[in-house]
Scaffold this motif. Sequence first.
Motif, mmCIF file in Angstrom:
data_model
loop_
_atom_site.group_PDB
_atom_site.id
_atom_site.type_symbol
_atom_site.label_atom_id
_atom_site.label_comp_id
_atom_site.label_asym_id
_atom_site.label_seq_id
_atom_site.Cartn_x
_atom_site.Cartn_y
_atom_site.Cartn_z
ATOM 1 N N GLY A 270 -4.842 -0.744 -1.223
ATOM 2 C CA GLY A 270 -5.954 -0.341 -0.368
ATOM 3 C C GLY A 270 -7.055 -1.371 -0.319
ATOM 4 O O GLY A 270 -7.574 -1.705 0.754
ATOM 5 N N ALA A 271 -7.413 -1.913 -1.504
ATOM 6 C CA ALA A 271 -8.458 -2.936 -1.542
ATOM 7 C C ALA A 271 -8.011 -4.202 -0.813
ATOM 8 O O ALA A 271 -8.813 -4.851 -0.117
ATOM 9 C CB ALA A 271 -8.813 -3.262 -2.998
ATOM 10 N N THR A 291 -2.634 3.675 7.235
ATOM 11 C CA THR A 291 -2.036 3.803 5.901
ATOM 12 C C THR A 291 -1.501 5.218 5.707
ATOM 13 O O THR A 291 -2.008 6.172 6.303
ATOM 14 C CB THR A 291 -3.078 3.491 4.813
ATOM 15 O OG1 THR A 291 -4.208 4.361 4.977
ATOM 16 C CG2 THR A 291 -3.550 2.050 4.915
ATOM 17 N N PRO A 292 -0.486 5.376 4.854
ATOM 18 C CA PRO A 292 0.100 6.702 4.630
ATOM 19 C C PRO A 292 -0.712 7.517 3.630
ATOM 20 O O PRO A 292 -1.486 6.965 2.837
ATOM 21 C CB PRO A 292 1.491 6.368 4.073
ATOM 22 C CG PRO A 292 1.268 5.084 3.334
ATOM 23 C CD PRO A 292 0.237 4.318 4.131
ATOM 24 N N ARG A 293 -0.533 8.802 3.674
ATOM 25 C CA ARG A 293 -1.176 9.676 2.686
ATOM 26 C C ARG A 293 -0.414 9.687 1.370
ATOM 27 O O ARG A 293 -0.982 9.935 0.310
ATOM 28 C CB ARG A 293 -1.275 11.100 3.240
ATOM 29 C CG ARG A 293 -2.182 11.232 4.455
ATOM 30 C CD ARG A 293 -2.267 12.680 4.890
ATOM 31 N NE ARG A 293 -3.150 12.837 6.041
ATOM 32 C CZ ARG A 293 -3.417 14.000 6.622
ATOM 33 N NH1 ARG A 293 -2.843 15.120 6.155
ATOM 34 N NH2 ARG A 293 -4.224 14.068 7.664
ATOM 35 N N THR A 300 5.840 -1.669 -5.603
ATOM 36 C CA THR A 300 6.037 -1.746 -4.154
ATOM 37 C C THR A 300 4.731 -2.046 -3.443
ATOM 38 O O THR A 300 4.679 -2.864 -2.511
ATOM 39 C CB THR A 300 6.622 -0.420 -3.629
ATOM 40 O OG1 THR A 300 7.845 -0.159 -4.295
ATOM 41 C CG2 THR A 300 6.872 -0.491 -2.136
ATOM 42 N N ALA A 301 3.644 -1.396 -3.862
ATOM 43 C CA ALA A 301 2.333 -1.640 -3.254
ATOM 44 C C ALA A 301 1.907 -3.091 -3.448
ATOM 45 O O ALA A 301 1.310 -3.707 -2.547
ATOM 46 C CB ALA A 301 1.296 -0.692 -3.854
ATOM 47 N N THR A 302 2.216 -3.655 -4.630
ATOM 48 C CA THR A 302 1.853 -5.044 -4.884
ATOM 49 C C THR A 302 2.585 -5.982 -3.937
ATOM 50 O O THR A 302 1.999 -6.901 -3.363
ATOM 51 C CB THR A 302 2.174 -5.416 -6.342
ATOM 52 O OG1 THR A 302 1.394 -4.593 -7.204
ATOM 53 C CG2 THR A 302 1.847 -6.877 -6.609
ATOM 54 N N ILE A 330 5.788 5.707 5.223
ATOM 55 C CA ILE A 330 6.954 6.055 4.418
ATOM 56 C C ILE A 330 7.983 6.672 5.354
ATOM 57 O O ILE A 330 7.743 7.726 5.959
ATOM 58 C CB ILE A 330 6.592 7.045 3.298
ATOM 59 C CG1 ILE A 330 5.447 6.478 2.440
ATOM 60 C CG2 ILE A 330 7.813 7.344 2.451
ATOM 61 C CD1 ILE A 330 5.785 5.198 1.733
ATOM 62 N N ARG A 331 9.123 5.992 5.499
ATOM 63 C CA ARG A 331 10.164 6.469 6.410
ATOM 64 C C ARG A 331 11.519 6.427 5.713
ATOM 65 O O ARG A 331 11.935 5.359 5.230
ATOM 66 C CB ARG A 331 10.224 5.594 7.669
ATOM 67 C CG ARG A 331 8.932 5.554 8.473
ATOM 68 C CD ARG A 331 9.030 4.545 9.589
ATOM 69 N NE ARG A 331 7.772 4.393 10.295
ATOM 70 C CZ ARG A 331 7.517 3.410 11.178
ATOM 71 N NH1 ARG A 331 8.468 2.516 11.434
ATOM 72 N NH2 ARG A 331 6.360 3.336 11.764
#
Length: 391
Positions: A270-271, A291-293, A300-302, A330-331
């Motif tokens: 997010g940042a 962005t997804p909830r 994965t985020a990194t 996310i799919r």
Amino acid sequence: MLTSMFPRRGKRSNVERLRRSTVCSLSLGLLLAWFGPLSGTLGPAGRPSAVPLVLGVLGLAVFGVLYLRMVRAAVAGTGANREIVASGALTVVLLLSQDGQLWSWGLLAPAWASGVVLLVGRNPSIAACAGAAAAGLLLVPAGAGGPFPVHPGEDPGPAIVGYLLTAAFLPWANRFQLWFWQVVRAAEDGKEARAQLAVTEERLRFSRDLHDLVGHSLSAIAVKSEVAVKLAGVDAGRAVAEMDEVRGLAREALKEIRTAVRGYRAVDLGAELRSMAAVLEAGGVHCALETPRERIPEETATLLAWVVREGATNVLRHSSATRCRIAIAIRHGAAVLEMTNDGVAGAGGLGGTGLAGLSERLSAMGGVVTAGAGGAGRFRLRATIPLEGVR
């Protein structure tokens, strides 16, 4: 970096092209300086002798050089006082020495004023325009030729009014073009300053966090080391105890440094998205975030954050985009990142080292990175990482 992800900008940036076009448009005042004398000389009433004609052409050539120097100095933001004085003196000499009319050699005076107003303030510009118009009216007659010809016995009023309008309009039109260039240049400088400020703030944040984490431990290590040195010859037992504490503090400091490094490697998605959006906005690219909830696993985020960082870098370096969209969703059990931007004429591929290296890491987790044309003059970067592939 992925140099082929976005086609390279032309050798000249938009600002550089605007600068060159501004120089060209401001130089059009020379057409007035040459058009008047040539139309009067080549017209039916023009019968100049060879010597004055040659001297007049040479004078116009020198005037043209001085005028161009004034234009370049104005666009560059420097002064050209000597050129102003020299071109003004040359204008008066040509008006006095050439046998011309108001709409022939007389047009040299407003041409001079159109260069002077680029280098002086408002009040001096008004004085230069008024002085040039007065010089033209006083030093040359309102004879035949031009858009307001005056035949024997006719009223010269329309010719004089037209001349005054030309002497007022052309210089201030030039001044407006220069003002527009200065506004664009100031805006571009502001964008660069904002981008540099964002980088500086990130560096300060890292240094401040690192100091807060290990500064105390390193200070304690320095103090206890000095105590151990002093006790070495007096009380060896206490010196050994102090060094044991130093070793413990050193290990703790190393642990804190490793924790800090892992924290910066494990980027906050997010940042990072907000940071890249701010950098793109500072570079003149309007950025939209989606962005997804759902919570995305840390590893994965990194990886997604690194892809966003690489993509944003290439948008700024290798495209002329004005809009960029960054969407994460996310799919079907996978995290999907899509970055699309406009202002791209062709398609590229994964030919650089930045995203190529990330593509290898994503492949090890079952993910994939693709880049190519997205239709309607857009370019799309897409990264897909299966969530179940995270280890």
